[in-house]
Design an enzyme around this catalytic site. Structure first.
Site, PDB file in Angstrom:
ATOM      1  N   ILE A  11       3.249  29.728  33.719  1.00 18.08           N
ATOM      2  CA  ILE A  11       4.089  28.537  33.724  1.00 18.08           C
ATOM      3  C   ILE A  11       3.708  27.814  34.828  1.00 18.08           C
ATOM      4  CG2 ILE A  11       6.140  29.219  35.073  1.00 18.08           C
ATOM      5  CD1 ILE A  11       7.785  27.761  33.162  1.00 18.08           C
ATOM      6  N   ASN A  24      16.715  33.546  41.030  1.00 12.54           N
ATOM      7  CA  ASN A  24      17.768  34.535  41.302  1.00 12.54           C
ATOM      8  C   ASN A  24      18.739  33.670  41.955  1.00 12.54           C
ATOM      9  OD1 ASN A  24      17.533  34.641  44.331  1.00 12.54           O
ATOM     10  ND2 ASN A  24      15.687  35.712  43.909  1.00 12.54           N
ATOM     11  N   ASP A  34      10.196  33.343  39.376  1.00 10.90           N
ATOM     12  CA  ASP A  34      10.806  32.853  40.620  1.00 10.90           C
ATOM     13  C   ASP A  34       9.734  32.841  41.795  1.00 10.90           C
ATOM     14  OD1 ASP A  34      12.714  31.516  42.135  1.00 10.90           O
ATOM     15  OD2 ASP A  34      13.607  33.290  42.549  1.00 10.90           O
ATOM     16  N   SER A 122      15.282  35.831  31.778  1.00 15.54           N
ATOM     17  CA  SER A 122      15.843  37.133  31.648  1.00 15.54           C
ATOM     18  C   SER A 122      15.113  38.239  31.284  1.00 15.54           C
ATOM     19  CB  SER A 122      17.260  37.058  31.102  1.00 15.54           C
ATOM     20  OG  SER A 122      18.282  36.280  31.969  1.00 15.54           O
ATOM     21  N   THR A 123      13.913  37.939  30.703  1.00 17.23           N
ATOM     22  CA  THR A 123      13.246  39.269  30.239  1.00 17.23           C
ATOM     23  C   THR A 123      12.463  39.978  31.149  1.00 17.23           C
ATOM     24  OG1 THR A 123      11.125  37.601  29.553  1.00 17.23           O
ATOM     25  CG2 THR A 123      13.073  37.761  27.954  1.00 17.23           C
TER      26      THR A 123
END
Length: 169
Positions: A11, A24, A34, A122-123
């Protein structure tokens, strides 16, 4: 009408008006997407996140919410940070996961973003099963009224790409 596309890749290498960060709650960087966004985007993102923590989000960004910062050195205008839920076998948190996508699109609309790139929220370390995450992500984006013209799901590996492709139909 929003176009949904799938891309296998990183990404942080995407060009879009907004990249969504699976952040987070601290907003101060971490692992996975992140950490990658903070590393590649440079210090400007962290500086804005620190300002957000010092003002509106002293206790951190709540799960399911979204907030935007500069994209720093990324090929985007903004990073939209959203905090996904940790998967639970004993509690249905799918509404919180859907909220991440809805709230990110709401923020994108406020910014005037027309292209938005999402990871599979969330994966990773939050252990959401990929097939279910793909279902929630795609249903939510399809059902959300938005001026965003293209939603691009940027999927890190074959397993994620195949799960989203099977659900995209």
């Amino acid at each position: 009408m929003t176009t949904i596309t799938l891309v296998k890749g990183d990404i942080t290498r995407q060009s879009a008006d907004a990249l969504v960060n699976a952040a987070n709650s601290s907003l101060l960087g971490g692992g996975g997407v992140d950490g990658a966004i903070h590393r590649r985007g440079g210090p400007a993102i962290l500086e804005e996140c620190r300002r957000l923590r010092a003002s509106r989000y002293g206790k951190g960004l709540p799960t399911g919410q979204a907030v935007a910062t500069t994209a720093g050195e990324l090929d985007a205008r903004w990073v939209i940070h959203t905090v996904g839920p940790v998967h639970s076998d004993s509690e249905d948190r799918s509404g919180l996961l859907a909220s991440c996508y809805r709230e990110s699109l709401r923020v994108a609309d406020e910014l005037g973003a027309r292209t938005v790139a999402f990871p599979a929220i969330s994966t990773g370390v939050y252990r959401w099963p990929m097939d279910d995450a793909a279902r929630i992500a795609l249903e939510t984006v399809r059902e959300t009224t938005t001026a965003v013209e293209e939603v691009r799901f940027v999927l890190f590996d074959d397993r994620a790409y195949e799960a989203f492709a099977a659900r995209l139909g």
